[in-house]
Design a protein around this motif. Sequence first.
Motif, short mmCIF file in Angstrom:
data_model
loop_
_atom_site.label_atom_id
_atom_site.label_comp_id
_atom_site.label_asym_id
_atom_site.label_seq_id
_atom_site.Cartn_x
_atom_site.Cartn_y
_atom_site.Cartn_z
N ILE A 78 0.78 -0.99 -0.06
CA ILE A 78 0.00 -0.01 -0.06
C ILE A 78 0.82 1.41 0.02
N THR A 79 0.49 2.40 -0.93
CA THR A 79 1.55 3.44 -1.05
C THR A 79 1.04 4.51 -0.05
N LEU A 80 1.73 5.28 0.20
CA LEU A 80 1.52 6.46 1.10
C LEU A 80 0.85 7.54 0.13
N PRO A 81 -0.31 7.97 0.58
CA PRO A 81 -0.88 8.84 -0.62
C PRO A 81 -0.03 10.20 -0.75
N PHE A 82 0.22 10.72 -1.92
CA PHE A 82 0.75 12.00 -2.36
C PHE A 82 2.44 11.91 -1.95
N MET A 83 2.91 10.66 -1.57
CA MET A 83 4.09 10.48 -1.12
C MET A 83 5.07 9.76 -1.91
N SER A 84 4.44 8.54 -1.97
CA SER A 84 4.96 7.44 -2.71
C SER A 84 5.28 7.50 -4.20
N ALA A 85 6.38 7.04 -4.71
CA ALA A 85 6.53 6.94 -6.33
C ALA A 85 5.44 6.09 -6.81
N GLY A 86 5.00 6.42 -8.14
CA GLY A 86 4.08 5.47 -8.90
C GLY A 86 3.26 6.33 -9.71
N GLY A 87 3.19 6.40 -10.88
CA GLY A 87 2.19 6.98 -11.66
C GLY A 87 0.84 6.95 -11.42
N SER A 88 0.34 5.45 -11.42
CA SER A 88 -1.01 5.09 -11.19
C SER A 88 -1.49 5.70 -9.97
N SER A 89 -0.91 5.42 -8.75
CA SER A 89 -1.15 5.94 -7.52
C SER A 89 -1.37 7.57 -7.39
N ASN A 90 -0.48 8.12 -7.97
CA ASN A 90 -0.30 9.41 -7.80
C ASN A 90 -1.66 10.29 -8.88
N LEU A 91 -1.56 9.71 -9.93
CA LEU A 91 -2.69 10.13 -11.03
C LEU A 91 -4.05 9.80 -10.37
N CYS A 92 -4.36 8.73 -9.65
CA CYS A 92 -5.82 8.37 -9.25
C CYS A 92 -6.12 9.16 -8.07
N ILE A 93 -5.16 9.42 -7.36
CA ILE A 93 -5.47 9.90 -5.89
C ILE A 93 -5.94 11.53 -6.36
N TYR A 94 -5.29 12.00 -7.58
CA TYR A 94 -5.85 13.42 -7.82
C TYR A 94 -7.16 13.44 -8.63
N LEU A 95 -7.58 12.21 -9.39
CA LEU A 95 -8.82 12.10 -9.90
C LEU A 95 -9.85 12.18 -8.83
N SER A 96 -9.57 11.48 -7.44
CA SER A 96 -10.22 11.40 -6.38
C SER A 96 -10.60 12.65 -5.66
#
Length: 397
Positions: free
Chosen positions: A348-366
Amino acid sequence: MKRFVYWLKDFIKGTDKLLLGMCILLSSFGILMVCSATRVNTSEESLLSRDAMTMIIAVLLGIFLSLIISLADYENVARLWPLIAIACLGLMVSLFFFGVAPDARSDARSWLKLGSFYFQPSELLKIGFIITFSVHLDTVKNDINKLKNVILLALHALIAIGLVILTGDLGSALVFMVITIGMLFTAGLYLRYFALGIGAVALAAPILWFEFFSSFQKQRFLAVYSPDSLTQATYNQFIYQQQQGINAISSGGVFGQGLFQGVYTQRGLVPESENDFIFTVVGEEFGFVGCVAVLLVLTLIAIRILVVGRKAVSLTGRLICNAVAVMIVTQVIVNIGMCLKLLPVVGITLPFMSAGGSSNLCIYLSIGMVLSVYRSSQFRNPVDFKYGKLYTPFSDN
């Protein structure tokens, strides 16, 4: 020109600048931490690592898309739930045919390879699930506690959770479960149904353990909760990442060793320190103070989202905001629990902090959906009008 100026003022006025500002601030610090974590693998010719560049692109694109989404009425977006559901489910099903897994986790086919990039559909499914489940709950809100509706809601959630489990992503499955609980609680489900749900999970736990958990996943759990059941060599292998992470955090002390000065981080001694274990970089290089600051901003973001939800003009808007806040808080708790060896490593990634295109893009969609709820509440006031089944959720100013 005057129309553009008027539109721009209206756009700025209707944007939750506090929420967006905190998200951008945390993402900027996250990019800095990823740069530090990947510095050991960055060539002298390159200014930034591939992970850092991917994160920067994902964050910038995410911010842009979040602002675009904020301009759309979230009620209209919610009406597209059939298309959203088909798209998200289609991507998840495609994993069974085209999914790829990391070298160390052949059982976790959770990524799609798109050229030189990797995309994790479960991240997008979180947003799709929040939207479709919000619509479902809003549809049955007056009769939510009827057994038929409870069963249908449970099936809705189990489809998403089941697909995620079958692709080997147990961490995301846990997040989906907590999101479901939070949304059902917000919608007013009776507590007795939660008790029944806990009982069902307890009964299903042995089936999940023996039928769905891989040997790799079992050993990760046992390394944290039952180390005596493993051989010393196996225990050392599966606890290594977490032990190194704790060592890195401990070495930071109160104020840290300084940016790019962390011994564990700069020598690459903590595996995946740019991803799931980015919190160890914060702890080592910025110390206890840095860790508290990151947690404080994450907490303020979650609180701000809940405040936006309380002012929403409809149940759908409140559900969306509460679900996004629960998603962020759950990921924070699980991620830091992993880094502190309180929870097993579940990816599980740390929101806004961890690397990763999918997690960072999708957190901003939410976040874009939350911004849409905020914008809607600025220009439409809720009214208390209801006659039978006829009601008006808002009125235009």
